[in-house]
Design a protein around this motif. Sequence first.
Motif, PDB file in Angstrom:
ATOM      1  N   VAL A 102       1.242   5.652   0.124  1.00 31.85           N
ATOM      2  CA  VAL A 102       0.833   6.991   0.591  1.00 31.85           C
ATOM      3  C   VAL A 102       1.467   8.294   0.317  1.00 31.85           C
ATOM      4  CG1 VAL A 102      -0.388   7.711   2.551  1.00 31.85           C
ATOM      5  CG2 VAL A 102      -0.933   5.865   1.991  1.00 31.85           C
TER       6      VAL A 102
ATOM      7  N   GLN B  98       0.924  -1.258   0.402  1.00 27.83           N
ATOM      8  CA  GLN B  98      -0.132  -0.192   0.381  1.00 27.83           C
ATOM      9  C   GLN B  98       0.646   0.998   0.218  1.00 27.83           C
ATOM     10  OE1 GLN B  98      -0.771  -2.222   2.724  1.00 27.83           O
ATOM     11  NE2 GLN B  98      -1.969  -3.626   0.947  1.00 27.83           N
TER      12      GLN B  98
ATOM     13  N   TYR C 146       1.979  10.580  -8.266  1.00 25.51           N
ATOM     14  CA  TYR C 146       1.780   9.587  -8.336  1.00 25.51           C
ATOM     15  C   TYR C 146       2.372   8.893  -7.434  1.00 25.51           C
ATOM     16  CZ  TYR C 146      -3.164  10.001  -9.494  1.00 25.51           C
ATOM     17  OH  TYR C 146      -4.201  10.691  -9.715  1.00 25.51           O
TER      18      TYR C 146
ATOM     19  N   TRP D  66       0.023   1.765  -7.320  1.00 25.96           N
ATOM     20  CA  TRP D  66      -0.455   3.101  -6.995  1.00 25.96           C
ATOM     21  C   TRP D  66      -0.679   3.828  -5.479  1.00 25.96           C
ATOM     22  CZ3 TRP D  66       1.043   5.364 -11.369  1.00 25.96           C
ATOM     23  CH2 TRP D  66       1.557   4.417 -12.605  1.00 25.96           C
ATOM     24  N   GLY D  67      -0.228   5.010  -5.392  1.00 24.20           N
ATOM     25  CA  GLY D  67      -0.668   5.505  -4.192  1.00 24.20           C
ATOM     26  C   GLY D  67      -2.377   6.899  -4.576  1.00 24.20           C
ATOM     27  N   GLN D  68      -2.624   7.073  -3.671  1.00 24.18           N
ATOM     28  CA  GLN D  68      -3.718   7.856  -4.751  1.00 24.18           C
ATOM     29  C   GLN D  68      -3.445   9.537  -5.048  1.00 24.18           C
ATOM     30  OE1 GLN D  68      -2.057   8.232  -1.692  1.00 24.18           O
ATOM     31  NE2 GLN D  68      -2.856  10.078  -1.097  1.00 24.18           N
TER      32      GLN D  68
END
Length: 119
Positions: free
Chosen positions: A5, A3, A95, A109-111
Amino acid sequence: QVQLVESGGGLVQAGGSLRLSCAASGRTFSNYTMAWFRQAPGKEREFVAVINWNGGSTYYADSVKGRFTISRDNAKNTVYLQMNSLKPEDTAVYYCAARVVTASTFDYWGQGTQLTVSS
């Protein structure tokens, strides 16, 4: 899975500097090649920079070469993008992306984090 961020985006004047961070969790961070991409309004997402698993190899898009620096701290599970001499055309959502070192595509991928450079 990993994950991602991102953080650190914001509004900066042309010529200024900013550092983006991307914190990873979930898997062994050093198993991943990390990269930054960006997407400006109305444009396709484009590659910015990539760094290998131990930070020993980096590669940049021509548009940011000499101004941006990608780095990573595997002890902190974080990848950074130091951005200097910013230009209005650097305005985009940035990103963070990860791929397993043996893979050919970035699957994680991050947000995204917004960078706006004012003239």
